[in-house]
Design an enzyme around this catalytic site. Structure first.
Site: not given
Length: 313
Positions: A89, A176
């Site tokens: 990410r 997340h």
């Protein structure tokens, strides 16, 4: 009956899936926007033509002009580059921060009263970017993360026990990504604590699978990322706002002292209703979970710092 106007920025797989589900529930009139010429218009027409079959009757339009989102009560941002196999990410940040900052400026200009749900990854950095660029109050900007992560954990628990996912509750906090924190004490099946139903090693395996749930889908698809479960998660958040349901859901919310954290977006349970993030709910964490949460907070702080640096470069 008044129907709110809901804008979906990004008409790719996630955005169009969410738009269809939102239309089926008749949560509002929809505007899909995408810079890819014809993409939003084609998806909107296709969804609208499903209405007579699905039994919904809302307006669904597509555009590439931000002026069309004027008056939107909810704006969902899904636009950005998807994660590819092997890409973490953090790598996404460099690709998506410029895209999302540009969208945020347009939202502030054309829909200054909207509540904004950010979906683009890396989520925690992107939701912070939207908050800072728009200048919106924190309760009107949130990120969709924990709803999806918790849904994955609920499904994995249901599969392990051979029970209905409807009877399973779960709560996933933190950033997340790989440092998310599935909270075992908040996971139950029919009100029974999950720790009484599963041995520690099986629960450990479920926690790890939850942490890498998005990556598992990416590896299987090879050319894309998840969109059905994210679309359903977006829809649940939109519904909680426009129908003022006051649901307690794990979302990326702006903390000001809760959990000992200030001036940071991170996944926590919060009451979501007509006022957006109406209140952050603090739950008890074990010592191990607290340490994991603190580590996740630190990782998110670093990611946000990278996003700010990227915007200034």
């Amino acid at each position: 009956m008044h129907l709110p106007k809901i804008a979906m920025i990004g008409a790719g797989q996630v955005g169009s899936t969410a738009a269809h589900l939102i239309a089926k529930k008749e949560l509002g009139n929809l505007v899909l926007l995408d810079i890819d010429a014809g993409m939003a218009q084609g998806k909107a027409l296709d969804i609208a033509e499903a209405g007579p079959v699905d039994g919904f009757d809302v307006a669904v339009t597509g555009t590439d002009d931000y002026a069309e989102i004027a008056g939107s009560e909810v704006v969902v941002i899904t636009a950005g580059l998807a994660r590819k196999p092997g890409m973490d990410r953090a790598e996404l940040l460099r690709n998506n921060v410029e895209i999302v900052a540009g969208i945020a400026r347009e939202v502030a200009r054309h829909a200054p009263e909207a509540y904004v749900i950010v979906v683009t990854n890396p989520l925690d950095a992107m939701v912070c970017t939207v908050k800072e660029v728009t200048g919106f109050p924190a309760h009107r900007v949130m990120g969709m993360a924990g709803v999806l992560d918790s849904a994955r954990m609920r499904r994995f628990i249901a599969e392990e026990l051979g029970v209905s996912g409807k009877d399973v509750t779960a709560m996933v906090l933190g950033g997340h990504g790989d440092r998310m924190v599935p909270v075992r004490g908040s996971s139950t099946v029919g009100g029974i604590p999950i720790t009484e139903l599963l041995p520690a090693d099986r629960l450990d395996a479920i926690v790890e699978r939850t942490r890498h749930g998005g990556g598992e889908v990416v590896e299987l698809l090879k050319t894309g990322s998840a969109y059905y479960a994210p679309g359903a998660s977006i829809t649940e958040m939109v519904e909680s706002i426009v129908r003022d349901q006051g649901r307690i859901r794990p979302v990326a919310a702006h903390l000001q002292g809760e959990y000992g954290v200030s001036d940071l977006y991170i996944g926590v349970p919060a009451i979501i209703g007509a006022g957006g993030v109406e209140r952050v709910v603090e739950i008890r964490l074990t010592q191990a979970e607290r340490e994991q949460f603190d580590a996740s907070v630190e990782a998110v702080r670093n990611l946000i710092a990278e996003a700010r640096a990227a915007r200034q470069s």
